[in-house]
Design a protein around this motif. Structure first.
Motif, PDB file in Angstrom:
ATOM      1  N   ARG A   1       0.850  -1.196   0.000  1.00 39.20           N
ATOM      2  CA  ARG A   1       0.000   0.000   0.000  1.00 39.20           C
ATOM      3  C   ARG A   1       0.885   1.245   0.000  1.00 39.20           C
ATOM      4  O   ARG A   1       1.934   1.277   0.622  1.00 39.20           O
ATOM      5  N   SER A   2       0.403   2.269  -0.668  1.00 35.99           N
ATOM      6  CA  SER A   2       1.131   3.535  -0.616  1.00 35.99           C
ATOM      7  C   SER A   2       0.131   4.686  -0.600  1.00 35.99           C
ATOM      8  O   SER A   2      -0.987   4.574  -1.112  1.00 35.99           O
ATOM      9  N   VAL A   3       0.548   5.758   0.013  1.00 39.01           N
ATOM     10  CA  VAL A   3      -0.278   6.951   0.135  1.00 39.01           C
ATOM     11  C   VAL A   3       0.668   8.148   0.188  1.00 39.01           C
ATOM     12  O   VAL A   3       1.822   8.018   0.603  1.00 39.01           O
ATOM     13  N   PHE A   4       0.188   9.284  -0.262  1.00 36.71           N
ATOM     14  CA  PHE A   4       1.001  10.493  -0.219  1.00 36.71           C
ATOM     15  C   PHE A   4       0.559  11.379   0.924  1.00 36.71           C
ATOM     16  O   PHE A   4      -0.636  11.496   1.195  1.00 36.71           O
ATOM     17  N   GLN A   5       1.525  11.981   1.573  1.00 34.69           N
ATOM     18  CA  GLN A   5       1.235  12.983   2.584  1.00 34.69           C
ATOM     19  C   GLN A   5       1.965  14.256   2.194  1.00 34.69           C
ATOM     20  O   GLN A   5       3.141  14.230   1.834  1.00 34.69           O
ATOM     21  N   VAL A   6       1.236  15.355   2.242  1.00 31.28           N
ATOM     22  CA  VAL A   6       1.785  16.655   1.878  1.00 31.28           C
ATOM     23  C   VAL A   6       1.639  17.581   3.072  1.00 31.28           C
ATOM     24  O   VAL A   6       0.544  17.721   3.627  1.00 31.28           O
ATOM     25  N   THR A   7       2.735  18.186   3.464  1.00 27.57           N
ATOM     26  CA  THR A   7       2.688  19.181   4.528  1.00 27.57           C
ATOM     27  C   THR A   7       2.366  20.512   3.888  1.00 27.57           C
ATOM     28  O   THR A   7       3.129  21.030   3.069  1.00 27.57           O
ATOM     29  N   GLY A   8       1.207  21.042   4.236  1.00 24.98           N
ATOM     30  CA  GLY A   8       0.754  22.302   3.656  1.00 24.98           C
ATOM     31  C   GLY A   8       1.555  23.476   4.175  1.00 24.98           C
ATOM     32  O   GLY A   8       2.350  23.354   5.115  1.00 24.98           O
ATOM     33  N   ALA A   9       1.351  24.632   3.575  1.00 22.51           N
ATOM     34  CA  ALA A   9       2.068  25.841   3.961  1.00 22.51           C
ATOM     35  C   ALA A   9       1.819  26.197   5.424  1.00 22.51           C
ATOM     36  O   ALA A   9       2.681  26.763   6.092  1.00 22.51           O
ATOM     37  N   SER A  10       0.649  25.829   5.938  1.00 24.47           N
ATOM     38  CA  SER A  10       0.311  26.122   7.333  1.00 24.47           C
ATOM     39  C   SER A  10       0.925  25.118   8.302  1.00 24.47           C
ATOM     40  O   SER A  10       0.820  25.279   9.511  1.00 24.47           O
ATOM     41  N   GLY A  11       1.527  24.046   7.760  1.00 26.53           N
ATOM     42  CA  GLY A  11       2.094  22.996   8.597  1.00 26.53           C
ATOM     43  C   GLY A  11       1.169  21.808   8.785  1.00 26.53           C
ATOM     44  O   GLY A  11       1.558  20.795   9.351  1.00 26.53           O
ATOM     45  N   ARG A  12      -0.059  21.941   8.310  1.00 25.81           N
ATOM     46  CA  ARG A  12      -1.014  20.835   8.427  1.00 25.81           C
ATOM     47  C   ARG A  12      -0.654  19.729   7.448  1.00 25.81           C
ATOM     48  O   ARG A  12      -0.244  19.981   6.320  1.00 25.81           O
ATOM     49  N   LEU A  13      -0.837  18.492   7.885  1.00 24.60           N
ATOM     50  CA  LEU A  13      -0.513  17.328   7.066  1.00 24.60           C
ATOM     51  C   LEU A  13      -1.775  16.825   6.365  1.00 24.60           C
ATOM     52  O   LEU A  13      -2.785  16.560   7.008  1.00 24.60           O
TER      53      LEU A  13
END
Length: 127
Positions: A52-64
């Motif tokens: 399984r794979s998934v992407f996580q992006v840390t937004g400009a606000s720091g939220r994941l």
């Protein structure tokens, strides 16, 4: 390190300008924001032993944000509003950053256990 246009030959610089203009034309203002996320190395691909794979992006606000490329989904408010509700955009900056990282082969890779992946996919990791 970030690429400075001052050190890029003129012909290559022109290509970058054309590519950026094209991105901005197709994706609007989120193009620059997505490129900023790429520059900040904010895109991670998490993979478990089960495949399984998934992407996580840390937004400009720091939220994941846990994003699902296979079904073209991001849980951010911009995706919900512009893509799902108003149908005026193709994607949000987080999904575009994932696609750009993939095209440039700069996605951060991280291995997680199957148990960790289950927690991530269930949304139990969100605060």
């Amino acid at each position: 390190p970030p690429l400075s246009l001052l050190t890029v030959p003129d012909d290559l610089c022109n290509n970058y300008v054309i590519l950026f203009s094209s991105l901005k034309f197709v994706f609007g203002p989120c193009a620059l924001q997505a490129l900023d996320l790429v520059d900040q190395q904010s895109v991670n691909c998490l993979t478990s032993p089960s495949g399984r794979s998934v992407f996580q992006v840390t937004g400009a606000s720091g939220r994941l944000y846990t994003c699902f490329v296979s079904c073209h989904y991001c849980p951010c408010p911009a995706f919900t509003y512009t893509v799902l509700h108003r149908n005026i955009g193709l994607l949000c900056k987080h999904l575009l950053a994932i696609y750009l990282c993939g095209a440039m082969a700069v996605t951060q890779q991280e291995s997680v256990s199957d148990q960790q992946m289950t927690v991530i996919l269930s949304g139990a990791h969100a605060s």
